[in-house]
Design a protein around this motif. Structure first.
Motif, PDB file in Angstrom:
ATOM      1  N   SER A 114      42.197  35.791  49.900  1.00  0.00           N
ATOM      2  CA  SER A 114      41.329  36.555  48.992  1.00  0.00           C
ATOM      3  C   SER A 114      40.715  37.750  49.709  1.00  0.00           C
ATOM      4  O   SER A 114      40.655  38.860  49.161  1.00  0.00           O
ATOM      5  CB  SER A 114      40.228  35.653  48.431  1.00  0.00           C
ATOM      6  OG  SER A 114      40.774  34.638  47.617  1.00  0.00           O
ATOM      7  N   TYR A 115      40.272  37.536  50.941  1.00  0.00           N
ATOM      8  CA  TYR A 115      39.716  38.653  51.710  1.00  0.00           C
ATOM      9  C   TYR A 115      40.791  39.702  51.979  1.00  0.00           C
ATOM     10  O   TYR A 115      40.536  40.910  51.890  1.00  0.00           O
ATOM     11  CB  TYR A 115      39.133  38.158  53.031  1.00  0.00           C
ATOM     12  CG  TYR A 115      38.546  39.273  53.866  1.00  0.00           C
ATOM     13  CD1 TYR A 115      37.315  39.834  53.532  1.00  0.00           C
ATOM     14  CD2 TYR A 115      39.236  39.785  54.966  1.00  0.00           C
ATOM     15  CE1 TYR A 115      36.782  40.877  54.282  1.00  0.00           C
ATOM     16  CE2 TYR A 115      38.712  40.825  55.720  1.00  0.00           C
ATOM     17  CZ  TYR A 115      37.488  41.367  55.371  1.00  0.00           C
ATOM     18  OH  TYR A 115      36.964  42.406  56.107  1.00  0.00           O
ATOM     19  N   GLY A 116      41.996  39.239  52.289  1.00  0.00           N
ATOM     20  CA  GLY A 116      43.076  40.182  52.542  1.00  0.00           C
ATOM     21  C   GLY A 116      43.379  41.058  51.338  1.00  0.00           C
ATOM     22  O   GLY A 116      43.663  42.254  51.476  1.00  0.00           O
ATOM     23  N   ILE A 117      43.302  40.478  50.150  1.00  0.00           N
ATOM     24  CA  ILE A 117      43.607  41.232  48.932  1.00  0.00           C
ATOM     25  C   ILE A 117      42.492  42.208  48.578  1.00  0.00           C
ATOM     26  O   ILE A 117      42.733  43.365  48.215  1.00  0.00           O
ATOM     27  CB  ILE A 117      43.850  40.268  47.754  1.00  0.00           C
ATOM     28  CG1 ILE A 117      45.126  39.451  47.988  1.00  0.00           C
ATOM     29  CG2 ILE A 117      43.943  41.031  46.429  1.00  0.00           C
ATOM     30  CD1 ILE A 117      45.355  38.366  46.957  1.00  0.00           C
ATOM     31  N   TRP A 118      41.239  41.768  48.687  1.00  0.00           N
ATOM     32  CA  TRP A 118      40.127  42.529  48.120  1.00  0.00           C
ATOM     33  C   TRP A 118      39.215  43.192  49.155  1.00  0.00           C
ATOM     34  O   TRP A 118      38.209  43.800  48.784  1.00  0.00           O
ATOM     35  CB  TRP A 118      39.279  41.613  47.236  1.00  0.00           C
ATOM     36  CG  TRP A 118      40.030  40.972  46.113  1.00  0.00           C
ATOM     37  CD1 TRP A 118      40.369  39.654  45.997  1.00  0.00           C
ATOM     38  CD2 TRP A 118      40.541  41.610  44.938  1.00  0.00           C
ATOM     39  NE1 TRP A 118      41.060  39.426  44.830  1.00  0.00           N
ATOM     40  CE2 TRP A 118      41.183  40.614  44.152  1.00  0.00           C
ATOM     41  CE3 TRP A 118      40.527  42.923  44.465  1.00  0.00           C
ATOM     42  CZ2 TRP A 118      41.791  40.886  42.933  1.00  0.00           C
ATOM     43  CZ3 TRP A 118      41.141  43.199  43.244  1.00  0.00           C
ATOM     44  CH2 TRP A 118      41.760  42.190  42.497  1.00  0.00           C
ATOM     45  N   HIS A 119      39.529  43.130  50.442  1.00  0.00           N
ATOM     46  CA  HIS A 119      38.591  43.625  51.455  1.00  0.00           C
ATOM     47  C   HIS A 119      38.295  45.116  51.322  1.00  0.00           C
ATOM     48  O   HIS A 119      37.209  45.569  51.690  1.00  0.00           O
ATOM     49  CB  HIS A 119      39.125  43.323  52.863  1.00  0.00           C
ATOM     50  CG  HIS A 119      40.295  44.166  53.268  1.00  0.00           C
ATOM     51  ND1 HIS A 119      41.576  43.911  52.820  1.00  0.00           N
ATOM     52  CD2 HIS A 119      40.379  45.259  54.075  1.00  0.00           C
ATOM     53  CE1 HIS A 119      42.398  44.802  53.338  1.00  0.00           C
ATOM     54  NE2 HIS A 119      41.706  45.631  54.094  1.00  0.00           N
ATOM     55  N   ASP A 120      39.253  45.884  50.804  1.00  0.00           N
ATOM     56  CA  ASP A 120      39.024  47.324  50.644  1.00  0.00           C
ATOM     57  C   ASP A 120      38.981  47.740  49.175  1.00  0.00           C
ATOM     58  O   ASP A 120      39.194  48.900  48.840  1.00  0.00           O
ATOM     59  CB  ASP A 120      40.097  48.122  51.384  1.00  0.00           C
ATOM     60  CG  ASP A 120      41.516  47.776  50.924  1.00  0.00           C
ATOM     61  OD1 ASP A 120      41.668  46.854  50.091  1.00  0.00           O
ATOM     62  OD2 ASP A 120      42.465  48.425  51.402  1.00  0.00           O
ATOM     63  N   TRP A 121      38.684  46.795  48.316  1.00  0.00           N
ATOM     64  CA  TRP A 121      38.603  47.060  46.873  1.00  0.00           C
ATOM     65  C   TRP A 121      37.457  48.023  46.584  1.00  0.00           C
ATOM     66  O   TRP A 121      36.361  47.893  47.146  1.00  0.00           O
ATOM     67  CB  TRP A 121      38.403  45.733  46.141  1.00  0.00           C
ATOM     68  CG  TRP A 121      38.230  45.829  44.655  1.00  0.00           C
ATOM     69  CD1 TRP A 121      39.040  46.445  43.767  1.00  0.00           C
ATOM     70  CD2 TRP A 121      37.160  45.263  43.892  1.00  0.00           C
ATOM     71  NE1 TRP A 121      38.564  46.306  42.484  1.00  0.00           N
ATOM     72  CE2 TRP A 121      37.404  45.577  42.541  1.00  0.00           C
ATOM     73  CE3 TRP A 121      36.030  44.513  44.218  1.00  0.00           C
ATOM     74  CZ2 TRP A 121      36.555  45.179  41.511  1.00  0.00           C
ATOM     75  CZ3 TRP A 121      35.188  44.109  43.199  1.00  0.00           C
ATOM     76  CH2 TRP A 121      35.449  44.436  41.865  1.00  0.00           C
ATOM     77  N   ASP A 122      37.691  48.970  45.693  1.00  0.00           N
ATOM     78  CA  ASP A 122      36.689  50.001  45.410  1.00  0.00           C
ATOM     79  C   ASP A 122      35.727  49.624  44.290  1.00  0.00           C
ATOM     80  O   ASP A 122      34.880  50.427  43.881  1.00  0.00           O
ATOM     81  CB  ASP A 122      37.377  51.331  45.070  1.00  0.00           C
ATOM     82  CG  ASP A 122      38.272  51.235  43.830  1.00  0.00           C
ATOM     83  OD1 ASP A 122      38.271  50.180  43.158  1.00  0.00           O
ATOM     84  OD2 ASP A 122      38.982  52.220  43.548  1.00  0.00           O
ATOM     85  N   GLY A 123      35.843  48.408  43.778  1.00  0.00           N
ATOM     86  CA  GLY A 123      34.925  47.957  42.740  1.00  0.00           C
ATOM     87  C   GLY A 123      35.356  48.297  41.327  1.00  0.00           C
ATOM     88  O   GLY A 123      34.680  47.928  40.361  1.00  0.00           O
ATOM     89  N   LYS A 124      36.485  48.987  41.186  1.00  0.00           N
ATOM     90  CA  LYS A 124      36.965  49.392  39.868  1.00  0.00           C
ATOM     91  C   LYS A 124      38.045  48.429  39.373  1.00  0.00           C
ATOM     92  O   LYS A 124      38.722  47.781  40.174  1.00  0.00           O
ATOM     93  CB  LYS A 124      37.526  50.812  39.934  1.00  0.00           C
ATOM     94  CG  LYS A 124      36.497  51.861  40.346  1.00  0.00           C
ATOM     95  CD  LYS A 124      37.137  53.238  40.448  1.00  0.00           C
ATOM     96  CE  LYS A 124      36.121  54.283  40.888  1.00  0.00           C
ATOM     97  NZ  LYS A 124      36.746  55.632  41.023  1.00  0.00           N
ATOM     98  N   PRO A 125      38.223  48.325  38.047  1.00  0.00           N
ATOM     99  CA  PRO A 125      39.282  47.462  37.509  1.00  0.00           C
ATOM    100  C   PRO A 125      40.650  47.884  38.029  1.00  0.00           C
ATOM    101  O   PRO A 125      40.885  49.061  38.326  1.00  0.00           O
ATOM    102  CB  PRO A 125      39.177  47.682  35.993  1.00  0.00           C
ATOM    103  CG  PRO A 125      37.787  48.164  35.768  1.00  0.00           C
ATOM    104  CD  PRO A 125      37.435  48.976  36.976  1.00  0.00           C
ATOM    105  N   VAL A 126      41.543  46.905  38.149  1.00  0.00           N
ATOM    106  CA  VAL A 126      42.909  47.188  38.598  1.00  0.00           C
ATOM    107  C   VAL A 126      43.864  47.007  37.426  1.00  0.00           C
ATOM    108  O   VAL A 126      43.598  46.244  36.492  1.00  0.00           O
ATOM    109  CB  VAL A 126      43.316  46.266  39.764  1.00  0.00           C
ATOM    110  CG1 VAL A 126      42.456  46.556  40.984  1.00  0.00           C
ATOM    111  CG2 VAL A 126      43.200  44.796  39.380  1.00  0.00           C
TER     112      VAL A 126
END
Length: 243
Positions: free
Chosen positions: A94-106
């Motif tokens: 989960s961290y690998g997938i979302w660690h650099d997520w910008d907070g916007k819907p995908v």
């Protein structure tokens, strides 16, 4: 209702049951539902129940009940406690997938295991290495048999090797595991069809994400008091942990 397995385990343990002056001593070869079923049956009849768990005959019973599976029982129980399973895999990926997520819907729900890349594999390997360091200390300072513990790559190949097409790296072990094919990261779909990560899914809540345990390098966070951490029970040394 007892399951068929519970009935057979209870039948095997039956000769070991004895009752003396309303005190029932139940000897169960290994843990599981059978122990709780037995305790409930007799406590409902007014008996005081004590449960004693013995693993001396567990291997024999498991291989009798499960005809087509070979069970090998051995090692200290801490091998199981420290196993590199969901508590490591789910938060790590989960961290690998979302660690650099910008907070916007995908636009699409990401693949969970097949999305494993070198970054995510490094997260998983680091977690495995930390656990192995703990395992090595336990083995060095106590008499606990920790020989059954496996690093994450070895464990995955041991369990899923028959459906993994590429074992050349930890990333490939996860990404090419057919047992995980098509499974997606937990998300919530919005009205417009896009997706937001769901950080309240059991993938994470069961692994205690969002809780505070480590503070200044020590297990002394605010959530220790309602956790399974040894420190909660006054256990502060490896020797105390093994007993």
């Amino acid at each position: 209702m007892l399951s068929q397995v519970s009935r057979r385990v209870l039948a095997t343990a039956g000769p070991a049951l004895r009752q003396q002056q309303r005190l029932l001593t139940v000897t169960v070869c290994g843990g599981g539902n059978a122990a709780h079923v037995a305790a409930g049956m007799f406590s409902n009849q007014g008996a005081e129940v004590k449960l004693f768990f013995s693993f001396e005959r567990l291997e024999e019973i498991l291989n009798t009940v499960h005809k087509h599976t070979k069970y090998s029982v051995g090692g200290h129980f801490l091998n199981t406690t420290l196993w590199c399973t969901n508590a490591i895999i789910h938060p790590g990926i989960s961290y690998g997938i979302w660690h650099d997520w910008d907070g916007k819907p995908v636009a699409e729900q990401p693949l969970f295991y097949q999305n494993c890349n070198d970054f995510t594999a490094n997260v998983l390997q680091t977690l495995s290495d930390e656990i192995q360091a703990c395992r090595d200390v336990i083995a060095a300072r106590t008499t606990a048999d920790m020989s059954k513990w496996q690093p994450i790559a070895e464990y995955m190949v041991d369990v899923y090797g028959h459906v993994i097409s590429d074992t050349s790296s930890l990333a490939k072990i996860f990404a090419t595991n057919d047992a995980f094919r098509g499974l997606t990261a937990p998300c919530t779909q919005l009205d417009d069809g896009t997706f937001m990560p769901n950080f309240n899914t059991r993938y994470l809540t069961e692994e205690k994400i969002g809780h505070e345990y480590l503070v200044d390098g020590k297990i002394q966070g605010g959530d220790v008091s309602h956790s399974g951490c040894p420190q909660r029970f006054g256990i502060k040394t490896v020797e105390q942990l093994v007993g």
